[in-house]
Design a protein around this motif. Structure first.
Motif, mmCIF file in Angstrom:
data_model
loop_
_atom_site.group_PDB
_atom_site.id
_atom_site.type_symbol
_atom_site.label_atom_id
_atom_site.label_comp_id
_atom_site.label_asym_id
_atom_site.label_seq_id
_atom_site.Cartn_x
_atom_site.Cartn_y
_atom_site.Cartn_z
ATOM 1 N N UNK A 263 -2.848 5.398 -0.209
ATOM 2 C CA UNK A 263 -3.630 6.673 0.331
ATOM 3 C C UNK A 263 -3.732 7.905 0.493
ATOM 4 N N UNK A 264 -3.052 8.442 0.020
ATOM 5 C CA UNK A 264 -3.127 9.766 -0.423
ATOM 6 C C UNK A 264 -1.737 10.126 -1.148
ATOM 7 N N UNK A 265 -2.317 10.782 -2.290
ATOM 8 C CA UNK A 265 -1.573 11.520 -3.329
ATOM 9 C C UNK A 265 -1.678 13.079 -3.695
ATOM 10 N N UNK A 266 -0.734 13.721 -3.328
ATOM 11 C CA UNK A 266 -0.448 15.018 -3.680
ATOM 12 C C UNK A 266 -0.029 15.148 -5.251
ATOM 13 N N UNK A 267 -0.349 16.147 -5.380
ATOM 14 C CA UNK A 267 0.581 17.008 -6.875
ATOM 15 C C UNK A 267 0.737 18.556 -7.232
ATOM 16 N N UNK A 268 1.975 18.849 -6.788
ATOM 17 C CA UNK A 268 1.917 20.415 -6.713
ATOM 18 C C UNK A 268 2.539 20.756 -7.564
ATOM 19 N N UNK A 269 1.828 21.889 -8.567
ATOM 20 C CA UNK A 269 2.786 22.212 -9.618
ATOM 21 C C UNK A 269 3.183 24.217 -9.487
ATOM 22 N N UNK A 270 3.954 24.780 -10.596
ATOM 23 C CA UNK A 270 3.837 25.982 -10.112
ATOM 24 C C UNK A 270 4.416 26.595 -11.563
ATOM 25 N N UNK A 271 3.481 26.470 -13.097
ATOM 26 C CA UNK A 271 3.752 26.680 -13.941
ATOM 27 C C UNK A 271 3.765 27.745 -14.935
ATOM 28 N N UNK A 272 4.620 28.698 -14.942
ATOM 29 C CA UNK A 272 4.716 30.264 -15.491
ATOM 30 C C UNK A 272 3.607 30.418 -16.759
ATOM 31 N N UNK A 273 3.335 31.747 -16.647
ATOM 32 C CA UNK A 273 2.190 32.190 -17.537
ATOM 33 C C UNK A 273 2.476 32.092 -19.011
ATOM 34 N N UNK A 274 3.772 32.159 -19.419
ATOM 35 C CA UNK A 274 4.171 32.352 -20.430
ATOM 36 C C UNK A 274 4.409 30.897 -21.314
ATOM 37 N N UNK B 121 0.694 -0.735 0.006
ATOM 38 C CA UNK B 121 -0.142 -0.002 0.338
ATOM 39 C C UNK B 121 0.777 1.730 -0.050
ATOM 40 N N UNK B 122 0.619 1.875 -1.039
ATOM 41 C CA UNK B 122 1.270 3.044 -0.881
ATOM 42 C C UNK B 122 1.024 4.423 0.090
ATOM 43 N N UNK B 123 1.393 4.395 1.469
ATOM 44 C CA UNK B 123 0.525 5.789 2.153
ATOM 45 C C UNK B 123 0.596 7.114 1.539
ATOM 46 N N UNK B 124 1.999 6.720 1.203
ATOM 47 C CA UNK B 124 2.001 8.844 0.836
ATOM 48 C C UNK B 124 2.830 8.986 -0.788
ATOM 49 N N UNK B 125 2.601 9.640 -1.089
ATOM 50 C CA UNK B 125 2.738 9.956 -2.129
ATOM 51 C C UNK B 125 2.847 11.651 -2.713
ATOM 52 N N UNK B 126 3.715 12.202 -2.607
ATOM 53 C CA UNK B 126 3.918 13.704 -2.861
ATOM 54 C C UNK B 126 4.972 14.102 -3.938
ATOM 55 N N UNK B 127 3.614 15.213 -4.667
ATOM 56 C CA UNK B 127 5.248 15.791 -5.780
ATOM 57 C C UNK B 127 5.187 17.445 -6.152
ATOM 58 N N UNK C 243 -3.317 19.209 -6.398
ATOM 59 C CA UNK C 243 -4.466 18.542 -7.052
ATOM 60 C C UNK C 243 -4.289 17.103 -5.548
ATOM 61 N N UNK C 244 -4.516 16.547 -5.012
ATOM 62 C CA UNK C 244 -4.968 15.805 -3.526
ATOM 63 C C UNK C 244 -6.171 14.593 -4.251
ATOM 64 N N UNK C 245 -5.853 13.150 -4.347
ATOM 65 C CA UNK C 245 -7.097 11.898 -4.374
ATOM 66 C C UNK C 245 -5.947 11.266 -3.055
ATOM 67 N N UNK C 246 -7.301 11.013 -2.468
ATOM 68 C CA UNK C 246 -6.982 9.799 -1.170
ATOM 69 C C UNK C 246 -7.986 8.895 -1.331
ATOM 70 N N UNK C 247 -7.537 7.813 -0.621
ATOM 71 C CA UNK C 247 -8.302 6.572 -0.762
ATOM 72 C C UNK C 247 -8.618 5.791 -2.212
#
Length: 647
Positions: free
Chosen positions: A173-184, A46-52, A224-228
């Motif tokens: 169980x918990x997967x979170x992805x964060x992005x920072x995309x320049x406006x150009x 089981x993947x308990x925590x997945x972060x990007x 973005x987060x998905x759980x379970x």
């Protein structure tokens, strides 16, 4: 404070489901002591925590992607989760890099947490022309271990913005992805799969990227987060996992340079149509009147009825040109096909299109992606996603879909590989548009057994079997290619039946039916003076194909189908002493039905069974009902008994 409260809410949500697992990278004794995952007792891990976290570095302007994972190993098969492979893409002038690879295996030994760290000499790199493969295996892996890894990749290829897979072959169980995309950088963002996001937040961070000399960019910062998330477990009656595995993907649409330049990456469909029109492998292969004007025999060209003519042209191509098994749109040459008599799906079907068009029959090519290749995006044109072509023919306002790669399909039948929901109809005059591809006809399998007599402790009678639509393709081809091998295989499969005679009725491979008849005898089971007979001497399903606890992707049969079975037993010197009860089961919204009944009519015992599916594709909400449906079908086939007695 909001993030702290959110994390507390997530932990509260997982209090029951996670048992002793804690969201985050820290590892605790209670997690190491845990032996199962309550929401999936079959999970190997089981993947308990997945972060990007993906962002553009302010100094290098490279795309950095930080990854962290914590995984619990639950079964021996889960030990393989400690083996990692990371692909780093190579371009002409640059290649992706990876830094700060860290990995630790945690085990509980004598009540204490023991850590085993990944060493640098355990990290290997394998080079080829297109990418570098980074491989490593964490040490001291065993059932019960928890592993943590982290690393950062760096890339100059902003057109390949890092996708993120929330779902994996293990529950997450918990997967979170964060992005920072320049406006150009303007991307088309696509969420794939049937699972919804628990969190989808976006803010603008001003002046996040300073290019110097007064040039700067604001950034779109997203979380973005998905759980379970249930594991993606492959099962039958589906297409490729790429259609449904939950993830976020990015396609670069427009790049705006700091110097004011604008580079339009993603085309409109009008642009794509113009590109296809001049494409050597597509548009330039259409309108080849000089190649086809003398190709058809006069007896075909002289036919007045357009439907009959189209059918004969279709059969002409089937009889004279063979498919080489290739589907992709490259090196397409109708001239080569006509000379060599063998070619790709594009070559064969575009030749058919030219022949039909030359005879003034309305025909349009439809670009498609096969079931194994995955669904193409409908948001914007990505021509590389299309790997197949079929034809849409309109005769007297009736639509027919044609594909001339297999001679055992009748006029208007597509290959199963092309039953992938939709394609792009190409019309260079009016513009292209999406075309839904749906098989409206029901494919069927039917068995009718009639035992006309019972003599010397044996039943004698006949079996008449009929196959239509997609159920007929296999039997037709097997019989036509080797009739004796077809019969021998049938005899070997029907070990409880003696086949006295076998006959295929009115065989024509151009028709969408296949019918056969067998004269048989059957020795039933006796206990004392009683005869115990399972009427299902032929079975449609050996076992229930649906075995998952939960399925998150559609059940895709490809076409609507039905299964019918009947048996008639003459009771001249027999009497029925025990008969099973009738069974009826209906899927929600009348999407399918199962019927089984048995009755006495005069001196005959009549058994009837029918299972039919009104839809070709069922959404995942139907899965538990389909699973129960098939349980009943298999139970009926395997455990139905009729008890008869000799008079």
């Amino acid at each position: 404070m909001r993030d702290i409260l959110f994390l507390f809410a997530v932990c509260a949500t997982f209090l029951c489901a996670s048992q002793n697992y804690d969201i985050g990278m820290a590892v605790h004794k209670n997690e190491l002591k845990a032996t199962t995952y309550a929401k999936d007792s079959t999970a190997n891990a089981v993947v308990i925590y997945d972060y990007g976290n993906s962002f553009v570095n302010e100094k290098t302007f490279w795309l950095n992607v930080e990854v962290e994972q914590k995984i619990k190993i639950l079964r021996p098969e889960g030990i393989a989760r400690g083996e990692f492979e990371i692909k780093l893409y190579k371009g002409k002038s640059s290649k992706e890099k990876i830094d700060d690879i860290k990995g630790t295996t945690y085990n509980l030994e004598n009540g204490k947490i023991v850590k085993s760290h990944l060493t640098k000499n355990a990290i290997f790199e394998i080079e080829n022309d297109n990418y570098t493969l980074v491989k490593f295996v964490l040490p001291n892996l065993k059932i019960g271990s928890i592993i943590t890894i982290s690393y950062t990749t760096k890339s100059r290829f902003m057109s390949k913005y890092q996708p993120w897979y929330f779902q994996s072959i293990d529950p997450v169980m918990y997967s979170e992805y964060n992005t920072s995309i320049p406006g150009n950088y303007n991307y088309h963002v696509k969420l794939v799969g049937e699972i919804s996001l628990d969190t989808n937040e976006s803010i603008i961070k001003r002046n996040c990227l300073d290019a110097g000399r007064g040039a700067y960019a604001h950034c779109s910062v997203n979380k973005y987060v998905m759980t379970d998330i249930p594991a993606y477990k492959p099962e039958g009656f589906t297409t490729t996992s790429r259609n449904y595995m939950a993830r976020i993907e990015y396609e670069l649409s427009v790049f705006k340079g700091f110097d004011g330049s604008v580079d339009k990456i993603t085309k409109t469909w009008r642009d794509a149509d113009n590109e296809l029109k001049t494409d050597l492998n597509f548009g330039r292969q259409l309108g080849k009147k000089g190649l086809v004007k003398n190709l058809l025999p006069a007896e075909i060209s002289s036919i007045d009825n357009p439907l009959e003519k189209a059918n004969r042209i279709y059969q002409y191509v089937l009889n004279n040109y063979k498919w080489n098994g290739k589907s992709e749109r490259y090196d397409v040459s109708l001239k080569s096909l006509i000379k060599e008599k063998t070619g790709s799906a594009f070559e064969i079907n575009l030749l058919l299109a030219n022949l039909l068009s030359y005879e003034d029959i309305d025909v349009f090519p439809v670009l498609m992606s096969t079931r194994e290749n995955g669904l193409v995006t409908r948001l914007f044109p990505v021509l590389s996603e299309f790997n197949y072509v079929i034809l849409k023919v309109i005769i007297d306002n009736i639509t027919y879909y044609l594909d001339a790669t297999n001679s055992y399909r009748s006029f208007g039948e597509l290959p199963f590989r092309a039953l992938n929901q939709y394609g792009r109809l190409i019309d260079f005059d009016e513009g292209s548009d999406w075309e839904d591809i749906e098989v409206t006809e029901i494919s069927s399998r039917t068995h009718r057994i009639a035992f006309s007599s019972f003599e010397d402790d044996e039943f004698y009678g006949t079996i008449e079997s009929g196959y239509s639509g997609y159920h007929s393709h296999g039997p037709k081809q097997q019989f036509d290619e080797n009739a004796s091998a077809y019969f021998n295989q049938k005899a070997n499969n029907l070990t409880d039946i003696n086949i006295e005679n076998h006959e295929v009725l009115d065989f024509d491979k151009t028709k969408s039916t296949f019918n056969e008849k067998m004269d048989i005898s059957l020795t039933p089971e006796f206990i004392g003076n009683k005869i115990y007979l399972n009427p299902f001497i032929l079975k449609f399903f050996d076992e229930n194909p649906f075995k998952l606890q939960e399925r998150t992707y559609p059940i895709d049969f490809g076409y609507k189908d039905s299964y019918s079975y009947s048996m008639k037993i003459n009771l001249d010197n027999l009497v029925a002493s025990e008969l099973p009860e009738s069974v009826t089961f209906t899927l929600p919204n009348n999407a399918g039905r199962l019927l089984f009944n048995i009755k006495l009519v005069d001196n005959d015992l009549l058994i009837f069974f029918k299972a039919y599916f009104h839809q070709s594709i069922y959404n995942p909400n139907y899965y538990p009902y389909l699973k129960e449906f098939m349980n009943k079908v298999v139970e009926l086939q395997n455990n139905t008994l009729i008890v008869l007695e000799k008079q």
